[in-house]
Design an enzyme around this catalytic site. Sequence first.
Site, mmCIF file in Angstrom:
data_model
loop_
_atom_site.group_PDB
_atom_site.id
_atom_site.type_symbol
_atom_site.label_atom_id
_atom_site.label_comp_id
_atom_site.label_asym_id
_atom_site.label_seq_id
_atom_site.Cartn_x
_atom_site.Cartn_y
_atom_site.Cartn_z
ATOM 1 N N PHE A 1 0.820 -1.214 0.000
ATOM 2 C CA PHE A 1 0.000 0.000 0.000
ATOM 3 C C PHE A 1 0.853 1.263 0.000
ATOM 4 O O PHE A 1 0.759 2.101 -0.905
ATOM 5 C CB PHE A 1 -0.925 -0.037 1.215
ATOM 6 C CG PHE A 1 -1.673 1.240 1.479
ATOM 7 C CD1 PHE A 1 -2.423 1.843 0.480
ATOM 8 C CD2 PHE A 1 -1.629 1.831 2.732
ATOM 9 C CE1 PHE A 1 -3.117 3.019 0.723
ATOM 10 C CE2 PHE A 1 -2.322 2.999 2.989
ATOM 11 C CZ PHE A 1 -3.062 3.605 1.981
ATOM 12 N N ASP B 1 14.108 -12.625 0.951
ATOM 13 C CA ASP B 1 13.302 -13.025 2.105
ATOM 14 C C ASP B 1 13.989 -12.395 3.305
ATOM 15 O O ASP B 1 15.067 -12.830 3.718
ATOM 16 C CB ASP B 1 13.280 -14.548 2.216
ATOM 17 C CG ASP B 1 12.466 -15.045 3.394
ATOM 18 O OD1 ASP B 1 12.131 -14.213 4.271
ATOM 19 O OD2 ASP B 1 12.188 -16.249 3.456
ATOM 20 N N LEU C 1 9.914 -0.912 4.435
ATOM 21 C CA LEU C 1 8.486 -0.826 4.705
ATOM 22 C C LEU C 1 7.863 -2.189 4.975
ATOM 23 O O LEU C 1 6.789 -2.279 5.580
ATOM 24 C CB LEU C 1 7.752 -0.186 3.517
ATOM 25 C CG LEU C 1 8.221 1.191 3.053
ATOM 26 C CD1 LEU C 1 7.412 1.623 1.837
ATOM 27 C CD2 LEU C 1 8.090 2.216 4.172
ATOM 28 N N ALA C 2 8.504 -3.267 4.490
ATOM 29 C CA ALA C 2 7.913 -4.597 4.594
ATOM 30 C C ALA C 2 7.698 -4.977 6.049
ATOM 31 O O ALA C 2 8.606 -4.896 6.876
ATOM 32 C CB ALA C 2 8.809 -5.630 3.915
ATOM 33 N N TYR D 1 1.622 -6.602 17.506
ATOM 34 C CA TYR D 1 2.124 -5.745 16.436
ATOM 35 C C TYR D 1 2.955 -4.601 17.015
ATOM 36 O O TYR D 1 4.105 -4.371 16.628
ATOM 37 C CB TYR D 1 0.966 -5.184 15.610
ATOM 38 C CG TYR D 1 1.380 -4.072 14.675
ATOM 39 C CD1 TYR D 1 2.276 -4.321 13.631
ATOM 40 C CD2 TYR D 1 0.905 -2.773 14.843
ATOM 41 C CE1 TYR D 1 2.677 -3.296 12.781
ATOM 42 C CE2 TYR D 1 1.291 -1.753 13.998
ATOM 43 C CZ TYR D 1 2.182 -2.017 12.970
ATOM 44 O OH TYR D 1 2.588 -1.013 12.130
ATOM 45 N N LYS E 1 7.150 -3.852 16.964
ATOM 46 C CA LYS E 1 7.736 -2.603 16.467
ATOM 47 C C LYS E 1 8.594 -1.930 17.541
ATOM 48 O O LYS E 1 9.661 -1.367 17.245
ATOM 49 C CB LYS E 1 6.630 -1.664 15.987
ATOM 50 C CG LYS E 1 5.973 -2.082 14.682
ATOM 51 C CD LYS E 1 6.922 -1.962 13.499
ATOM 52 C CE LYS E 1 6.221 -2.128 12.180
ATOM 53 N NZ LYS E 1 7.113 -1.917 11.029
ATOM 54 N N ASN F 1 -1.836 6.610 12.180
ATOM 55 C CA ASN F 1 -2.719 6.000 11.197
ATOM 56 C C ASN F 1 -2.758 6.811 9.903
ATOM 57 O O ASN F 1 -2.764 8.044 9.949
ATOM 58 C CB ASN F 1 -4.128 5.868 11.760
ATOM 59 C CG ASN F 1 -4.201 4.846 12.868
ATOM 60 O OD1 ASN F 1 -3.684 5.075 13.957
ATOM 61 N ND2 ASN F 1 -4.836 3.722 12.603
#
Length: 310
Positions: A19, A53, A75-76, A143, A147, A170
């Site tokens: 995205f 990977d 970003l992955a 999550y 991080k 967000n």
Amino acid sequence: MGLHSERSARTLVTGASGFTGSYLVENLAAAGHAIADAAPPAAGEHSGPSGLDIVSIEQCRRVIDAVRPDYIVHLAAISFVGHDDALAFYRVNVLGTLNLLQACADVGHTPRKVLIASSANVYGNVASDAIDETFPLAPVNHYAASKAAMESLVRTWFDRLPILIARPFNYTGRGQSPNFLVPKIVEHFARRETSISLGNLDVARDFSDVRYVARVYQALLESAVAGETVNVCTGQPYTLKQILDMASVLTGHEVEVRVDPAFVRQSDVKVLVGSPAKLRSLVPHVEPIDFRDTLNWMLTFDANDGARDS
């Protein structure tokens, strides 16, 4: 590696087909960057077209050595809070990130800048309407915890590589998965559905436009700043109820809202609003986009073209 130009600065983007990555890559390519795509596929796996990977240190060494990128934008990640494999958050978000840094050291390559995307979820539930970068980290889900752990370990590399950690609050836009709240709302209004099931309507978020976030990332990447952590936000919160009201005004359509207890997570962060003061001092020329414009942009696209995959 998909390098578009041997004369341009080589930029390795993990998550390039995702995205955020799709918008950032478009901006960087237009600015003359030669993009090396190390993006995971839409299904959420962590290997991509380049064969990289990030959970494999050997793969990371091979790609870094082959590309020798001037810039790395990482970003992955597994970013959906409701993802059902808790360990995957740590394998991909923590170990995958560290593998990229270790690979640079192992092959003797120092990029001009490494931009790493974290998340404002690391702050947890904070009773403040302007969270700045000095606030303590208090993650409340896997999550966010992944991080926060990633950030702590990445900071040990600040003296070895020119790293900048971005903490986006967000954000949304065209192409975001309907697993996320705003695209779900947009989809229901665009299709003129009669009802929608949501969780807590009073949850408030500092929403940005993905186009703004991509511009910020590019500006930070090309800036001289390193060894810092910076919020990416607007400082303006919106509740889900406010977003529903805006969508109703923009479309002239009303949707009945049903609060589904299954969508109410005890670990949900109730209010998450950032202070953009540091960001504005670093990249003052990048202006945020009004959220009503973002919502209108998304509604127009969804009504005319249908939602695309993230």
